[in-house]
Design a protein around this motif. Structure first.
Motif, short mmCIF file in Angstrom:
data_model
loop_
_atom_site.label_atom_id
_atom_site.label_comp_id
_atom_site.label_asym_id
_atom_site.label_seq_id
_atom_site.Cartn_x
_atom_site.Cartn_y
_atom_site.Cartn_z
N ARG A 186 8.49 -21.67 -5.99
CA ARG A 186 7.57 -21.08 -6.96
C ARG A 186 8.29 -20.88 -8.28
O ARG A 186 9.39 -20.34 -8.32
CB ARG A 186 7.06 -19.71 -6.48
CG ARG A 186 6.15 -19.79 -5.24
CD ARG A 186 4.81 -20.45 -5.56
NE ARG A 186 3.91 -20.44 -4.42
CZ ARG A 186 3.93 -21.31 -3.43
NH1 ARG A 186 4.81 -22.30 -3.43
NH2 ARG A 186 3.06 -21.23 -2.45
N ALA A 187 7.64 -21.33 -9.35
CA ALA A 187 8.15 -21.07 -10.68
C ALA A 187 7.74 -19.66 -11.10
O ALA A 187 6.74 -19.12 -10.61
CB ALA A 187 7.61 -22.10 -11.66
N LEU A 188 8.51 -19.07 -12.00
CA LEU A 188 8.22 -17.74 -12.51
C LEU A 188 7.97 -17.80 -14.01
O LEU A 188 8.74 -18.43 -14.75
CB LEU A 188 9.41 -16.81 -12.24
CG LEU A 188 9.37 -15.43 -12.89
CD1 LEU A 188 8.30 -14.57 -12.22
CD2 LEU A 188 10.73 -14.75 -12.82
N PHE A 194 15.76 -17.34 -9.94
CA PHE A 194 16.59 -17.37 -11.14
C PHE A 194 15.92 -16.63 -12.30
O PHE A 194 16.20 -16.91 -13.46
CB PHE A 194 16.91 -18.82 -11.53
CG PHE A 194 17.63 -19.57 -10.44
CD1 PHE A 194 18.75 -19.01 -9.84
CD2 PHE A 194 17.16 -20.80 -10.01
CE1 PHE A 194 19.41 -19.70 -8.83
CE2 PHE A 194 17.82 -21.49 -9.00
CZ PHE A 194 18.95 -20.93 -8.41
N GLY A 195 15.06 -15.69 -11.98
CA GLY A 195 14.41 -14.88 -13.01
C GLY A 195 15.36 -13.90 -13.63
O GLY A 195 16.54 -13.82 -13.26
N PRO A 196 14.87 -13.14 -14.61
CA PRO A 196 15.75 -12.24 -15.34
C PRO A 196 16.15 -11.03 -14.50
O PRO A 196 15.56 -10.75 -13.47
CB PRO A 196 14.89 -11.81 -16.52
CG PRO A 196 13.49 -11.90 -16.01
CD PRO A 196 13.48 -13.06 -15.07
N ASP A 197 17.16 -10.36 -14.97
CA ASP A 197 17.62 -9.14 -14.35
C ASP A 197 17.57 -8.04 -15.40
O ASP A 197 18.12 -8.23 -16.47
CB ASP A 197 19.06 -9.36 -13.85
CG ASP A 197 19.53 -8.24 -12.95
OD1 ASP A 197 18.70 -7.73 -12.19
OD2 ASP A 197 20.72 -7.87 -13.03
N PRO A 198 16.93 -6.88 -15.21
CA PRO A 198 16.27 -6.48 -13.98
C PRO A 198 15.03 -7.32 -13.70
O PRO A 198 14.46 -7.90 -14.62
CB PRO A 198 15.88 -5.02 -14.28
CG PRO A 198 15.79 -4.93 -15.76
CD PRO A 198 16.80 -5.88 -16.28
N PRO A 199 14.64 -7.41 -12.44
CA PRO A 199 13.53 -8.28 -12.07
C PRO A 199 12.21 -7.81 -12.67
O PRO A 199 12.06 -6.65 -13.01
CB PRO A 199 13.49 -8.20 -10.55
CG PRO A 199 14.33 -7.03 -10.17
CD PRO A 199 15.23 -6.71 -11.31
#
Ligand SMILES: [Zn+2]
Length: 212
Positions: free
Chosen positions: A202-204, A25-30
């Protein structure tokens, strides 16, 4: 689930960042992430599509890629300067013993940042309430004052307190250091290797300084 952010980092105009409980669920773009090996090296990727490299932190300047690290109990540390030099650091005890906090601050200073004006945010990580370690860990970190005996011959270590202490020793102002979020081991909302074992997610933690 909602990402956590730091008020200290958010005060630095233009920087975006977040602590996300699941890497998908990280940002886009990665974000660009190193291949983490529990060492002390900070990578400096040339762009968002730079080839992966082994390191436990990543630094970038304004207009560079978003950088991030993943964790499940280790301390995720984000650093940012008012001029937009940023770093994401995987501050587990082994990287800490290898000097990764000092290395990250030195890397940002080499890019024109001043340690005393850096802002730092530490995300959810194993807390002093739960993080049981052998005596060799506080010993390797010179951090006996942040460890207390748990009655079983082992110790409960406050790893985030160790990171804060190292940041201050590296020249950061204590008021610009933020500790965000709960202990991952006793919070059900964050991945924890200690609580969940190999099935832990894993958390980001990520940070980005747009071009200015
Ligand atoms: Zn806990």
């Amino acid at each position: 689930m909602k990402a956590l952010t730091s008020r200290r980092l958010a005060q630095l105009t233009g920087l975006s960042h977040g602590f996300v409980p699941e890497v998908a669920f990280g940002p886009d773009p990665p974000v660009w992430r190193p291949i983490q090996v529990h060492g002390g090296r900070i990578a400096r990727p040339s762009g968002p599509n730079a080839p992966p490299q082994q390191a436990d932190g990543a630094a970038a300047g304004p207009g560079g890629p978003a950088v991030g690290v993943i964790s499940a109990d280790c301390v995720p540390l984000l650093l940012g300067s008012p001029a937009g030099v940023v770093a994401a650091v995987h501050a587990g005890w082994r990287p800490l013993a290898a000097g990764i906090v000092e290395g990250a601050v030195a890397e940002l200073e080499a890019s024109g940042a001043t340690a005393s004006t850096l802002a730092a945010a530490l995300g959810p990580a194993a807390g002093g309430c739960c993080y049981q370690v052998g005596a060799e860990v506080p010993q390797a970190l010179g951090a006996g004052r942040h460890a207390r005996p748990d009655g079983s011959g082992r110790f409960l270590l406050d790893l985030r307190a160790v990171v804060v202490e190292r940041l201050v020793a590296a020249g950061l102002h204590p008021e610009r250091i933020d500790v965000v979020g709960p202990c991952t081991i006793c919070s059900p909302h964050w991945p924890s290797w200690r609580r969940q074992g190999p099935s832990a997610g894993r958390a980001l933690a990520w940070i980005h300084a747009p071009d200015r």
